[in-house]
Design a protein around this motif. Structure first.
Motif, short mmCIF file in Angstrom:
data_model
loop_
_atom_site.label_atom_id
_atom_site.label_comp_id
_atom_site.label_asym_id
_atom_site.label_seq_id
_atom_site.Cartn_x
_atom_site.Cartn_y
_atom_site.Cartn_z
N ASN A 51 24.91 24.96 -20.79
CA ASN A 51 24.80 26.35 -21.94
C ASN A 51 25.63 26.92 -22.50
N ASN A 54 24.52 26.67 -15.20
CA ASN A 54 24.62 27.17 -16.52
C ASN A 54 25.28 26.47 -17.69
N ASP A 77 27.10 24.75 -24.75
CA ASP A 77 26.83 24.60 -26.40
C ASP A 77 26.86 26.14 -27.16
#
Length: 180
Positions: free
Chosen positions: A8, A5, A11
Motif C-alpha cells: 500500500n 502495509n 503504491d
C-alpha cells in the motif's frame, strides 16, 4: 513496519515495478557482499571509514524495509539472521555496538546506525529475543549523552548536529518498536 502495509505504501508513494526491481537488485548485491560472519564492511566497498557496526546497520536496514526478517521464511531470511546475530554477538554488555578495532572517531555515528537497525529488526519481527539487545543499545545512547545534551563522536563529548541526528533517529526507532 508491517509487511502487509508495504505494498500500500509503495503504491501510495509512487513505487513502480521498475523501482521494485531496482530494490531487488540492490538486495541481491548486498546479500552477495555480506561477510561470512554476517557483517558488512564499509571500507571494503570504497568507503573511507572502518566501521563494521555502521556497515552492518546500513546493510541490514534495506532488507528490513523490504519486509525481510530473520523469523519469517523468505529469500533473505538467513542474510538478515546472520546480520542480527553478528550485531548481538559483538555488542558489549553495556549495550555498546562499536568494535574497538573500528575507527573510534566515528563511534557514536556507528552506534546510532547499528541501534536503528537493531530497533527496526525488533519492531518488524516482534521477536522478543531482540528486545534486550535493542534496549541496551538505546540505554548506551542515553548514557553517552553529554551532560548539557547532545552527542558527538565519542560518548560524553559536547554535541554535534549530525551525530545528534543519528541518536535521535535510533531513539525514535526504539520508541516506535515499543522500547523506552
Amino acid at each position: 513496519r508491517k509487511a502487509e502495509n508495504r505494498k500500500n505504501l509503495i503504491d501510495l508513494l509512487g513505487g513502480t515495478p521498475q523501482s521494485e526491481q531496482a530494490v531487488n537488485r540492490g538486495l541481491e548485491w548486498l546479500a552477495k557482499v555480506q561477510e561470512k560472519d554476517g557483517s558488512w564492511s564499509l571500507k571494503k566497498h570504497r568507503g573511507q571509514v572502518k566501521s563494521r557496526c555502521a556497515g552492518t546497520g546500513f546493510g541490514l536496514l534495506p532488507f528490513l524495509a523490504a519486509g525481510h526478517t530473520h523469523n519469517q521464511p523468505g529469500k533473505y531470511q538467513q542474510v538478515v539472521k546472520k546480520a542480527i546475530d553478528w550485531m548481538i554477538e559483538n555488542q558489549d554488555k553495556d549495550g555498546n555496538l562499536m568494535l574497538k578495532s573500528d575507527d573510534q572517531h566515528n563511534h557514536m555515528y556507528s552506534h546510532g546506525i547499528g541501534s536503528i537497525a537493531l530497533c527496526e529488526a525488533f519492531g518488524v519481527s516482534s521477536d522478543d529475543a531482540l528486545r534486550e539487545p535493542a534496549q541496551k543499545a538505546l540505554d548506551f545512547i542515553v548514557k553517552a549523552q553529554h551532560s548539557k545534551g547532545g552527542w558527538r563522536y565519542r560518548p560524553g563529548e559536547v554535541g554535534d548536529t549530525s551525530v545528534v541526528g543519528w541518536q535521535m533517529m535510533a531513539l525514535k526507532s526504539g520508541e516506535m518498536a515499543g522500547l523506552t
